[in-house]
Design a protein around this motif. Structure first.
Motif, PDB file in Angstrom:
ATOM      1  N   GLY A 172       1.343  -8.667  -5.065  1.00 26.80           N
ATOM      2  CA  GLY A 172       1.009  -7.419  -4.405  1.00 26.80           C
ATOM      3  C   GLY A 172       0.239  -6.484  -5.179  1.00 26.80           C
ATOM      4  N   HIS A 205       4.537  -2.216  -0.667  1.00 27.53           N
ATOM      5  CA  HIS A 205       5.164  -3.157  -1.551  1.00 27.53           C
ATOM      6  C   HIS A 205       6.240  -3.477  -0.777  1.00 27.53           C
ATOM      7  CE1 HIS A 205       2.379  -3.083  -4.837  1.00 27.53           C
ATOM      8  NE2 HIS A 205       2.404  -1.689  -4.771  1.00 27.53           N
ATOM      9  N   SER A 217       4.433  -6.641   0.451  1.00 28.96           N
ATOM     10  CA  SER A 217       3.900  -7.023  -0.934  1.00 28.96           C
ATOM     11  C   SER A 217       2.446  -6.803  -0.814  1.00 28.96           C
ATOM     12  CB  SER A 217       4.302  -8.398  -1.326  1.00 28.96           C
ATOM     13  OG  SER A 217       5.667  -8.418  -1.585  1.00 28.96           O
TER      14      SER A 217
END
Length: 456
Positions: free
Chosen positions: A162, A191, A195
């Motif tokens: 990510g 995140h 991700s």
């Protein structure tokens, strides 16, 4: 029980002081690293969150998806064991990993029951587990600890992937958040949500890097059988900014507003009325739907922000994806994507990458790119006077979109059966009709069939 707790206390006399000192030192360290709440930080941490933030940092930066963290769901300092799992892409991995998780959780559930109920001196394994509780009130925690054994899958490899993907749009996301007068660090929320996986879909039907569900997404974006703007990271960022701003106006503090992104603003308003500010909500609120995910959502964000800000300290030097630059034109009519690709001398894969909101029915040619769609092209191409919508040959545009085939749900029908009957993918059927992740249909419902056929 009293006799057993007395035995536990005797064990703690031997190990408790040492363990408490180690725990105190470990928990004191983050304060020196800037974890204490700062008055000028709109997204502060609090002393009560230190253990949770430390736990999620381990999840994101220490343990991979082939490792499962067996822990106490209430006290994230308490990690019983880290088990090794199969790579999820290996054949049979899901059944193997599920069985291993169940076995590990069952082992500690039974062990904790025995610790509470047994009268004999604890075994070495029981002493080890008791030592994990040494810094806490054993009577309150051990009694129902067997009900709170949980496994958390490590995320290190996904988080790293990510981070790399985030390079494509992170600068633009920050710019958008600034334009809405929001904290730029909210750019790290994807995140936690996805991700930064631009193709992410959840089992509850959420999609895109900001993981909008269908109902919430429709408030801010276009979602239909040809377009799903949740999957466009820039369009979805505008939507997320508007939603987050709504939450903040309603709740008045960012930790609570951010938690509302997961738990809902109504739920957080109830929590706020009962417990007040965020830290009291985190420590004391026990609403029926305020579970592990909601309670930990803000801690997850703080951990993700810390790692993403200082990723070199956790992952070393990595090369982020190059930023994506794109320009746009507005289409005056319906048009096939293959005709756009041919006219602009761009392959369909590039158009798909630059226009992630277009459904697979459009990319495959079963439906046209709709009239009024804002088509993204490689940067500077759209600003070239020869690459404008006006220069697309008029005969390529269609005055009406392709007709759709419909099917009325009959007794015994399922989405799988209907998809097989018409030779289409179940996911396309779900998208075309806005079905939930379980593809729930009802008797008599008319379903749009995503097909190349023109006849109704």
């Amino acid at each position: 029980m009293r006799k057993r707790l007395k035995s536990i206390k005797l064990v703690f006399r031997g190990i408790g002081l040492c363990f408490a000192l180690i725990t105190f030192a470990a928990l004191s360290l983050p304060t020196t690293l800037g974890f204490a709440a700062e008055q000028d930080d709109p997204l502060p941490s609090y002393p009560s969150l230190m253990a949770n933030v430390a736990f999620w940092k381990k999840v994101y930066a220490q343990y991979s998806t082939t490792q499962g963290i067996i822990h106490d769901a209430r006290n994230l300092n308490i990690i019983y064991e880290v088990i090794t799992l199969k790579d999820w892409f290996e054949p049979g991995a899901y059944s193997y990993n599920d069985a291993k998780e169940s076995c590990a959780k069952g082992y500690y559930q039974n062990l904790l029951k025995r610790i509470v109920s047994a009268d004999a001196r604890p075994s070495l394994e029981q002493e080890r587990v008791l030592g994990l509780f040494a810094a806490y009130n054993a009577k309150n925690l051990l009694k129902d600890a067997h009900l709170n054994v949980r496994m958390q899958l490590g995320q290190k490899d996904r988080f790293l992937a990510g981070l790399i993907r985030s390079g494509k749009y992170l600068d633009e996301i920050r710019r958008i958040l600034r334009a809405y007068d929001l904290p730029e660090d909210l750019a790290y929320l994807p995140h936690v949500e996805s991700s930064f996986n631009y193709q992410a879909s959840s089992k509850c039907g959420a999609a895109g890097i900001w993981q909008f569900t269908n109902p919430t997404g429709r408030r801010f974006m276009t979602i239909n059988h040809v377009i799903d703007e949740r999957r466009d990271p820039i369009i979805a960022t505008h939507a997320a900014a508007r939603l987050l701003k709504e939450n903040y106006r309603m709740l008045g503090e960012w930790p609570t507003a951010l938690t509302a992104y997961n738990h809902g603003p109504g739920g957080m308003l109830r929590a706020q009325r009962i417990k007040g500010g965020y830290e009291n909500i985190f420590k004391y609120y026990n609403g029926p739907s305020f579970g592990f995910a909601s309670r930990n959502f803000y801690s997850e964000f703080l951990a993700a922000r810390e790692i993403a800000r200082n990723y070199q300290a956790y992952f070393g030097e990595i090369e982020l994806d190059e930023p994506v630059y794109r320009d746009s034109i507005t289409l005056p009519g319906h048009i096939a994507i293959k005709d756009l690709a041919r006219h602009f001398c761009v392959d369909i894969d590039t158009l798909e990458e630059l226009n992630p909101s277009l459904r697979s029915s459009v990319i495959s040619g079963r439906q046209y790119v709709p009239k009024g769609y804002c088509l993204y092209l490689p940067s500077k191409m759209a600003s070239d006077s020869t690459f404008t919508a006006e220069n697309i040959p008029p005969e390529l545009f269609k005055s009406i979109r392709k007709s759709s085939l419909y099917c009325r749900v009959r007794p015994g029908d399922t989405a799988n059966k209907i998809a097989k009957r018409y030779g289409v993918q179940v996911r396309d059927l779900i998208h075309a009709n806005g079905l939930n992740a379980h593809a729930t249909i009802r008797l008599g419902q008319n379903l749009r069939i995503p097909t190349q056929k023109q006849d109704i």
